[in-house]
Design a protein around this motif. Structure first.
Motif, short mmCIF file in Angstrom:
data_model
loop_
_atom_site.label_atom_id
_atom_site.label_comp_id
_atom_site.label_asym_id
_atom_site.label_seq_id
_atom_site.Cartn_x
_atom_site.Cartn_y
_atom_site.Cartn_z
N ASN A 109 57.60 50.13 45.60
CA ASN A 109 57.35 51.11 46.65
C ASN A 109 58.33 52.27 46.57
O ASN A 109 57.96 53.42 46.78
CB ASN A 109 57.46 50.45 48.03
N HIS A 110 59.61 52.00 46.23
CA HIS A 110 60.57 53.09 46.23
C HIS A 110 60.31 54.09 45.11
O HIS A 110 60.83 55.21 45.14
CB HIS A 110 62.01 52.57 46.19
N ALA A 113 57.72 56.33 47.07
CA ALA A 113 58.04 56.67 48.46
C ALA A 113 58.24 58.17 48.63
O ALA A 113 58.91 58.81 47.82
CB ALA A 113 59.29 55.92 48.91
N GLN A 114 57.63 58.72 49.67
CA GLN A 114 57.74 60.13 50.04
C GLN A 114 57.14 61.07 49.00
O GLN A 114 57.40 62.27 49.00
CB GLN A 114 59.20 60.52 50.31
N TYR A 136 50.96 49.64 50.10
CA TYR A 136 52.34 49.30 49.78
C TYR A 136 52.91 48.37 50.84
O TYR A 136 52.41 48.28 51.97
CB TYR A 136 53.22 50.56 49.69
N GLU A 138 56.61 48.17 52.17
CA GLU A 138 57.93 48.80 52.07
C GLU A 138 59.04 47.75 52.08
O GLU A 138 60.02 47.87 51.32
CB GLU A 138 58.12 49.78 53.24
N ASP A 141 59.10 46.06 48.75
CA ASP A 141 59.25 47.04 47.67
C ASP A 141 58.16 46.90 46.60
O ASP A 141 58.43 46.93 45.40
CB ASP A 141 60.64 46.93 47.03
N THR A 340 59.32 54.74 61.18
CA THR A 340 58.57 54.54 59.94
C THR A 340 57.83 53.22 59.95
O THR A 340 56.65 53.13 59.59
CB THR A 340 59.52 54.60 58.73
#
Length: 376
Positions: A109-110, A113-114, A136, A138, A141, A340
Motif C-alpha cells: 500500500n505504501h 499511497a497518495q 488496499y 492500509e 500494507d 483517514t
C-alpha cells in the motif's frame, strides 16, 4: 527531497518482550519505498519489534547477490511501479508482482499511497501501462492494482509461507534504488517468522501494526517494496516491505529485511478481488473530503485543517485553515490519521455528515458528498 515512511527499530526483541537498545543506539529500519523526488519534509517512523517465533541460533550467512535461471524467470514476472504523488509535487517508485496475464498486480500500500497517477513497466515485455487501484489494506500494507490494456503477461507463482523455516534460505528481488531496469536479487537467511512490528510516526504521531512478517538477514533496499521473497523453487513466500541497517543479534551486528507472509497477503488480495470491503480493506476509488490536515498537530480532539481544496466538499461547506474536524458520520475523529481510517469504508458519491469546530470554537455540521481522491 522527501523519503516517505522511514522506520527505525529502537528495541529489538527475541522472545516477544521489548528489550533495551544495544549500546544505547537506535537502529534504522526503512520501508522499502524508493526515494521520492520532491522537495518536502522527511518522515521518520519509530518501530519496535514485539513478537514472533525467533531462531536465536539460526545461522547468519553472508548476504550475496544471486543470478540463476530461477531468478531470471521471476524477474520477468515483476513490474516497476512509478507514481506521481503530493498533487504532482513528487514522484516515487517501487515493485509489483504480476498475479494474472491480464495485469492484476500485487504491491505494498505504501508504494501507491497518495498517488494521483500510477504507471507500471512490465519487466517481461518492457511495455509501460497506466494502472488503477482496485483496493488496499492500509494497516496490513497490501494493495492490488490493475494494469490497463494488459494481456499475456508472465505471472508469479505464489507459494506457502507456512512452510518457511528458521535458518532457511530465501531470495529477495526488487527495484532497488527505484532506478528501473533489471531487478536486484539477493540471498538471505530466515531469522524469524510470524514477526510483529509496532510502528509510530514521529512526524504525525500516528501508529500502525505490521504483523505476520518473515524476518531475514538480508540486504533489502528502498524500491524493493512490493517485490517478492522467493524460495529456492522461485515460489513467492513473502512480499518485501521493510529493512534495517542492522542491530545486534547473538552478538552480531546484522542487516535485516521484513516481508509480509504471502499467506496473509493472499487472503487480503482475495477479499479485494471479491470486492468484500471491510473496516480495514477499501475496495475501489478512494473517498475524498478535500481537506489538507496538519499532521504535526498534537491535539487529541480532532484533525486540524490546514486548508481546503477548491471545488471539493470541504470547500463547499466552508471549511478553512484552523478548523477542527471532530466527527465523520457517527465516528469521532481524534487525529488526522483517524480521519483517514474513518474514510476507508466510504466510496466516492456517498453522502455523510461532517462535524467540525471553527477557529472561534463554534460547532458546525453539514451533509457532504464525498469526492474521489488518491489512495490512502
Amino acid at each position: 527531497m522527501r523519503v516517505r515512511n522511514n522506520r527505525w527499530v529502537t528495541q529489538p526483541t527475541l522472545n516477544g518482550a521489548p528489550g533495551a537498545p544495544r549500546g544505547g543506539e537506535s537502529r534504522r529500519v526503512a520501508v522499502l519505498m524508493a526515494t521520492t523526488f520532491a522537495a518536502a519534509l522527511c518522515v521518520v517512523i519509530v518501530a519496535v519489534l514485539v513478537g514472533g517465533t525467533v531462531g536465536a541460533s539460526a545461522p547468519v550467512l553472508p548476504v550475496s547477490v544471486v543470478s540463476d535461471p530461477v531468478v531470471a524467470r521471476v524477474d520477468r514476472e515483476l513490474v516497476d511501479v512509478n507514481t506521481i504523488i503530493d498533487g504532482g509535487r513528487g514522484a516515487a517508485a517501487g515493485t509489483g508482482m504480476v498475479l494474472t496475464p491480464s495485469g492484476l498486480v500485487l504491491t505494498n500500500n505504501h508504494v501507491i499511497a497518495q498517488a494521483t497517477s500510477i504507471e507500471a513497466v512490465d519487466l517481461g515485455n518492457g511495455q509501460t501501462y497506466t494502472a488503477r487501484v482496485l483496493g488496499y489494506d492500509e494497516r496490513r500494507d497490501v494493495a492490488l492494482i490493475q494494469l490497463q490494456g494488459a494481456s499475456g503477461l508472465a505471472a508469479v507463482t505464489l507459494g506457502d509461507s507456512a512452510r518457511v523455516q528458521i535458518g532457511g534460505q530465501v531470495v529477495t528481488i526488487g527495484n532497488a534504488g527505484g532506478v528501473g531496469g533489471a531487478p536486484a536479487a539477493r540471498s538471505g537467511t530466515v531469522l524469524a517468522v510470524n514477526r510483529a512490528i509496532v510502528v509510530s510516526d514521529e512526524y504525525d504521531g500516528s501508529s500502525e501494526h505490521l504483523t505476520q512478517l518473515i524476518q531475514i538477514h538480508g540486504d533489502l533496499q528502498p524500491g524493493d517494496s512490493g517485490g517478492p521473497m522467493v524460495d529456492n523453487a522461485g515460489q513467492v513466500v513473502g512480499m518485501d516491505t521493510a529493512a534495517s541497517t542492522g542491530f545486534e543479534l547473538s552478538s552480531q551486528t546484522i542487516g535485516q529485511g521484513f516481508a509480509i507472509e504471502i499467506d496473509a497477503v493472499k487472503r487480503i488480495a482475495a477479499q479485494i478481488r471479491a470486492r468484500a470491503a471491510s473496516s480495514t480493506i477499501h475496495v475501489g476509488p478512494t473517498a475524498f473530503i478535500g481537506v489538507e490536515v496538519d499532521s504535526e498537530s498534537k491535539r487529541p480532539d480532532g484533525a486540524v485543517v490546514s486548508g481546503a481544496l477548491d471545488g471539493t466538499a470541504a470547500a463547499n461547506v466552508g471549511l478553512d485553515a484552523g478548523d477542527l474536524i471532530t466527527a465523520l458520520g457517527t465516528r469521532s475523529i481524534a487525529s488526522s490519521n483517524a480521519l483517514t481510517e474513518a474514510l476507508v469504508p466510504y466510496r466516492p458519491g456517498q453522502r455523510v455528515t461532517l462535524t467540525w469546530l471553527d477557529s472561534a470554537g463554534v460547532r458546525h455540521s453539514a451533509l457532504i458528498t464525498l469526492g474521489t481522491g488518491p489512495a490512502a
